[in-house]
Design an enzyme around this catalytic site. Structure first.
Site, PDB file in Angstrom:
ATOM      1  N   ARG A 108      95.398  44.370 128.222  1.00  0.00           N
ATOM      2  CA  ARG A 108      95.703  45.479 127.314  1.00  0.00           C
ATOM      3  C   ARG A 108      95.200  45.075 125.873  1.00  0.00           C
ATOM      4  O   ARG A 108      94.979  45.762 125.121  1.00  0.00           O
ATOM      5  CB  ARG A 108      96.848  46.257 127.413  1.00  0.00           C
ATOM      6  CG  ARG A 108      97.349  46.793 128.980  1.00  0.00           C
ATOM      7  CD  ARG A 108      98.264  47.612 128.762  1.00  0.00           C
ATOM      8  NE  ARG A 108      97.602  48.779 127.764  1.00  0.00           N
ATOM      9  CZ  ARG A 108      98.475  49.952 127.651  1.00  0.00           C
ATOM     10  NH1 ARG A 108      99.907  50.084 128.088  1.00  0.00           N
ATOM     11  NH2 ARG A 108      98.056  51.262 127.023  1.00  0.00           N
ATOM     12  N   ARG A 153     108.554  44.652 126.450  1.00  0.00           N
ATOM     13  CA  ARG A 153     107.023  44.602 125.748  1.00  0.00           C
ATOM     14  C   ARG A 153     107.232  44.428 124.238  1.00  0.00           C
ATOM     15  O   ARG A 153     107.001  43.285 123.786  1.00  0.00           O
ATOM     16  CB  ARG A 153     106.334  46.143 126.148  1.00  0.00           C
ATOM     17  CG  ARG A 153     106.153  46.520 127.343  1.00  0.00           C
ATOM     18  CD  ARG A 153     105.074  45.394 128.040  1.00  0.00           C
ATOM     19  NE  ARG A 153     104.662  45.792 129.565  1.00  0.00           N
ATOM     20  CZ  ARG A 153     103.657  46.559 129.696  1.00  0.00           C
ATOM     21  NH1 ARG A 153     102.937  47.136 128.918  1.00  0.00           N
ATOM     22  NH2 ARG A 153     103.359  46.764 130.897  1.00  0.00           N
ATOM     23  N   HIS A 182     109.193  50.476 128.919  1.00  0.00           N
ATOM     24  CA  HIS A 182     108.820  50.812 127.570  1.00  0.00           C
ATOM     25  C   HIS A 182     110.215  51.859 127.184  1.00  0.00           C
ATOM     26  O   HIS A 182     110.536  52.734 128.220  1.00  0.00           O
ATOM     27  CB  HIS A 182     107.747  51.822 127.438  1.00  0.00           C
ATOM     28  CG  HIS A 182     106.527  50.909 127.106  1.00  0.00           C
ATOM     29  ND1 HIS A 182     105.382  51.269 127.875  1.00  0.00           N
ATOM     30  CD2 HIS A 182     106.457  49.753 126.272  1.00  0.00           C
ATOM     31  CE1 HIS A 182     104.338  50.388 127.224  1.00  0.00           C
ATOM     32  NE2 HIS A 182     105.105  49.512 126.435  1.00  0.00           N
ATOM     33  N   CYS A 287     103.185  58.732 127.969  1.00  0.00           N
ATOM     34  CA  CYS A 287     102.504  57.894 128.013  1.00  0.00           C
ATOM     35  C   CYS A 287     101.126  58.058 127.234  1.00  0.00           C
ATOM     36  O   CYS A 287     100.427  57.401 126.792  1.00  0.00           O
ATOM     37  CB  CYS A 287     102.417  56.863 129.124  1.00  0.00           C
ATOM     38  SG  CYS A 287     103.721  55.944 129.534  1.00  0.00           S
TER      39      CYS A 287
END
Length: 295
Positions: A108, A153, A182, A287
């Site tokens: 990413r 993360r 998350h 998201c």
């Protein structure tokens, strides 16, 4: 297994009149959506994905925001970056300041530049991060406080960095369940700003899945948000908490039946939008939604 209604609504909470606050959001069409790698438990490349279905579901979410009176900006999708649709990970913005992302996984990493360039081109005071962080995936604004997730993360150092950037209190919360990697998969902000209700101050409020957090974080949340909705694992596991609220309308997964009922009991208006195809990539409503504050 956690159960619903472990934090029952008080009569005052039930009688509160909810107020809609219009928002400005950044979204990205999932034109290149697929699952070709695994960086969370939801991603299984062997399972087929349907880009057209993802586009149709995403369009419903986009159009729902417009129908509710919100403003939606678009960032162009980039071929080879299938997760750009999850714009919440692209930054964190308050008062016209944009704190950019620095992704943990190489898959990413290429998303950071397009998001940072978009913020600059659209008039935001843009700050490039030093520390690993994944934007509003792990940072949520509740009143004047930033709730910050870590464990999978974003790193703890990014919590210090974001506090320095915005000059606000940052409350660190540790996630322990890899399904909820998350913060925005395990906690939803229902009343992002302070308001006035029934003649007195209305506390900003949240909903969350207690079992997704370590004991210290559970204690912090219980103390700070005594009126919070405790959501069941059943509703959490369909990304019921990966939702978007404007203070009255709360857009949630249609499969989060218990959460839908809890919201109705508290005076919110659940709006059901199915993003089941995008869940194959480990993302849901929140998201796909980055709030643009200021600028």
């Amino acid at each position: 297994m956690s159960t619903q209604n472990t934090a029952p609504a008080t009569e005052a909470a039930r009688e509160t009149t909810r107020t809609q606050h219009l928002r400005r959001y950044l979204m990205c069409r999932p034109e290149h959506f697929t699952v070709s790698y695994t960086i969370n438990p939801w991603m299984v490349p062997a399972n087929p994905t349907d880009t057209d279905a993802a586009l149709r579901q995403w369009q419903v979410l986009h159009d729902t925001y417009l129908a509710l009176g919100h403003e939606v900006e678009l960032i162009d999708p980039v071929e080879g970056l299938p997760d750009m649709v999850y714009t919440a990970n692209g930054g964190f913005l308050i008062d016209g300041i944009a704190y950019g992302p620095k992704f943990r996984f190489q898959e990413r990493a290429g998303e950071a530049v397009p998001f940072i360039e978009w913020f600059r081109a659209n008039g935001f005071d843009t700050r490039e991060p030093v520390e690993v962080n994944e934007g509003e995936g792990d940072f949520l604004l509740v009143g004047d406080v930033i709730l910050a997730g870590t464990g999978f993360r974003s790193t703890g150092d990014s919590h210090r960095e974001i506090g320095d950037v915005f000059g606000r209190e940052v409350v660190s919360l540790t996630l322990t369940d890899p399904r909820f990697y998350h913060l925005d998969t395990a906690l939803a902000v229902l009343d992002p700003v302070q308001g006035v209700s029934n003649g007195g101050p209305e506390r900003a409020n949240i909903a969350y899945l207690p079992s997704a957090f370590d004991p210290r974080s559970q204690a912090i949340l219980a103390e700070r948000f005594p009126e919070a909705i405790h959501v069941s694992d059943e509703d959490g596991s369909v990304f019921g908490l990966n939702s978007s609220s404007d203070g009255y309308n709360v857009i949630i997964s249609p499969r989060a039946k218990g959460f839908e009922k809890q919201l109705l009991e508290r005076g919110y208006n659940p709006v059901l939008v199915d993003l089941s195809e995008l869940l194959l990539g480990g993302g849901g409503i929140k998201c796909c939604t980055l709030e643009l504050r200021g600028a």
